[in-house]
Design a protein around this motif. Structure first.
Motif, PDB file in Angstrom:
ATOM      1  N   GLU A  16       0.841  -1.201   0.000  1.00 51.70           N
ATOM      2  CA  GLU A  16       0.000   0.000   0.000  1.00 51.70           C
ATOM      3  C   GLU A  16       0.876   1.252   0.000  1.00 51.70           C
ATOM      4  N   ILE A  17       0.505   2.241  -0.821  1.00 52.24           N
ATOM      5  CA  ILE A  17       1.337   3.435  -0.964  1.00 52.24           C
ATOM      6  C   ILE A  17       0.696   4.686  -0.360  1.00 52.24           C
ATOM      7  N   MET A  18      -0.544   4.584   0.134  1.00 46.67           N
ATOM      8  CA  MET A  18      -1.150   5.748   0.777  1.00 46.67           C
ATOM      9  C   MET A  18      -0.376   6.085   2.047  1.00 46.67           C
ATOM     10  N   HIS A  19      -0.141   7.372   2.272  1.00 42.95           N
ATOM     11  CA  HIS A  19       0.609   7.816   3.435  1.00 42.95           C
ATOM     12  C   HIS A  19      -0.087   7.384   4.731  1.00 42.95           C
ATOM     13  N   PHE A  43      -1.554   7.598  -7.122  1.00 47.90           N
ATOM     14  CA  PHE A  43      -0.332   7.934  -7.858  1.00 47.90           C
ATOM     15  C   PHE A  43       0.864   7.414  -7.074  1.00 47.90           C
ATOM     16  N   ASN A  44       1.690   6.602  -7.726  1.00 43.54           N
ATOM     17  CA  ASN A  44       2.882   6.029  -7.110  1.00 43.54           C
ATOM     18  C   ASN A  44       4.059   6.969  -7.334  1.00 43.54           C
ATOM     19  N   GLU A  45       4.400   7.736  -6.292  1.00 42.65           N
ATOM     20  CA  GLU A  45       5.479   8.726  -6.423  1.00 42.65           C
ATOM     21  C   GLU A  45       6.826   8.065  -6.673  1.00 42.65           C
ATOM     22  N   GLU A  46       7.019   6.879  -6.126  1.00 34.03           N
ATOM     23  CA  GLU A  46       8.289   6.166  -6.315  1.00 34.03           C
ATOM     24  C   GLU A  46       8.493   5.786  -7.773  1.00 34.03           C
ATOM     25  N   LYS A  47       7.404   5.384  -8.436  1.00 28.45           N
ATOM     26  CA  LYS A  47       7.484   4.993  -9.846  1.00 28.45           C
ATOM     27  C   LYS A  47       7.223   6.162 -10.793  1.00 28.45           C
ATOM     28  N   ASP A  70      -2.015   2.916 -14.310  1.00 23.92           N
ATOM     29  CA  ASP A  70      -1.132   2.792 -15.476  1.00 23.92           C
ATOM     30  C   ASP A  70      -0.295   1.518 -15.426  1.00 23.92           C
ATOM     31  N   LEU A  71      -0.175   0.921 -14.252  1.00 23.17           N
ATOM     32  CA  LEU A  71       0.566  -0.330 -14.117  1.00 23.17           C
ATOM     33  C   LEU A  71      -0.321  -1.540 -14.363  1.00 23.17           C
ATOM     34  N   GLU A 112     -12.673  10.569 -11.434  1.00 22.30           N
ATOM     35  CA  GLU A 112     -11.728  10.492 -12.559  1.00 22.30           C
ATOM     36  C   GLU A 112     -10.970   9.177 -12.538  1.00 22.30           C
ATOM     37  N   MET A 113     -10.621   8.722 -11.352  1.00 20.35           N
ATOM     38  CA  MET A 113      -9.902   7.460 -11.221  1.00 20.35           C
ATOM     39  C   MET A 113     -10.747   6.298 -11.725  1.00 20.35           C
ATOM     40  N   VAL A 114     -12.046   6.301 -11.397  1.00 24.35           N
ATOM     41  CA  VAL A 114     -12.953   5.243 -11.843  1.00 24.35           C
ATOM     42  C   VAL A 114     -13.097   5.271 -13.369  1.00 24.35           C
ATOM     43  N   LYS A 115     -13.214   6.476 -13.935  1.00 22.62           N
ATOM     44  CA  LYS A 115     -13.311   6.604 -15.396  1.00 22.62           C
ATOM     45  C   LYS A 115     -12.045   6.093 -16.081  1.00 22.62           C
TER      46      LYS A 115
END
Length: 266
Positions: free
Chosen positions: A8-11, A79-83, A89-90, A110-113
């Motif tokens: 998980e990447i959420m802070h 959004f994966n800041e590391e990547k 997109d992955l 927007e994410m769902v679309k």
């Protein structure tokens, strides 16, 4: 079929979508399981435990997404800041995503679309119907229980006074008053936690069904069996007051001290 467990990447998010026990069950059902390195570290599950359960530990999140047919996550794609790319997109067309998507939330539209345009098939856990047949899929209830419990602990930590009534050499410190607004799953757990900590508890809810929950709570904490007739009548009056109250509240401290002590000691 391959199941992927990304980190998980959420802070501040320390949960993981599958524990080693779950991985072992998936393996027994014939699935191949990929777990991103350190995916369970903040939930106190080591990579060695996942490997012992039969999972393949993968260093790169992109590899987990590219090789998996099903992705299990706790939070919606971010959004994966590391990547430097969004998690969507992955993903690839035809891939299944099972997580909390919260599609009705404006920030996720927007994410769902984007997910639909990508051809990703998403199943949102917050959309599972809360019925008896679906109880073993009801992650929303279990997480709400955690939220209600932890919410009171966080509030207690921020308070500048004791929650329970304290007797000391200089006198008595009165207990804290706790008002829980909303008596759903989280609210009932918050109410129970505040009561266990020693607070004088109040609850408020506008839903008619909440009156039934209050009655059940009263039966649990204040059983009438074995009580003298006078005390039973007082308790019945208290229940009637709960059910007829527009605000759905109860206040044990308003009852006679001798009766409170007897009920709370049960």
């Amino acid at each position: 079929m391959v199941v992927g467990i990304p980190r998980e990447i959420m802070h501040g998010e320390g949960r993981v979508s599958a524990i080693p026990e779950t991985v072992a069950k998936l393996k027994n059902d014939g699935y191949e399981v990929l777990v991103e390195k350190a995916a369970g570290a903040e939930a106190f599950f080591s990579d060695e435990e996942y490997a012992a359960a039969g999972a393949e530990i993968v260093d790169d999140a992109a590899e987990v997404y590219s090789r998996s047919d099903i992705i299990l996550k706790v939070k919606e794609p971010l959004f994966n800041e590391e990547k430097g790319v969004h998690e969507i997109d992955l993903m690839h067309e035809g891939q299944y995503l099972i997580t909390f998507i919260h599609p009705a939330s404006p920030v996720n539209h927007e994410m769902v679309k984007k997910m639909a345009a990508k051809g990703v098939i998403s199943l949102t856990l917050d959309g599972v119907p809360r019925i008896s047949r679906a109880q073993n899929l009801d992650a929303l209830t279990s997480m709400s229980t955690c939220a209600g419990y932890k919410g009171i602990l966080m509030a207690a930590n921020d308070l500048t006074k004791f929650i329970p009534q304290i007797f000391c050499a200089v006198g008595v410190i009165k207990p804290c008053n706790a008002l829980i607004i909303g008596t759903g799953v989280a609210g009932l757990q918050a109410l129970a936690t505040a009561k266990r900590l020693g607070a004088v508890t109040y609850a408020a809810d506008i839903r008619p069904a909440a009156a039934e929950q209050a009655m059940s709570l009263m039966q649990t904490h204040f059983p009438t069996s074995g009580l003298p007739r006078k005390e039973k009548l007082l308790k019945r009056r208290l229940r009637i007051w709960i059910l007829s109250s527009a605000q759905l509240s109860f206040r044990v401290s308003s009852l006679p001290l001798s009766l409170r002590k007897k009920w709370l000691s049960q």
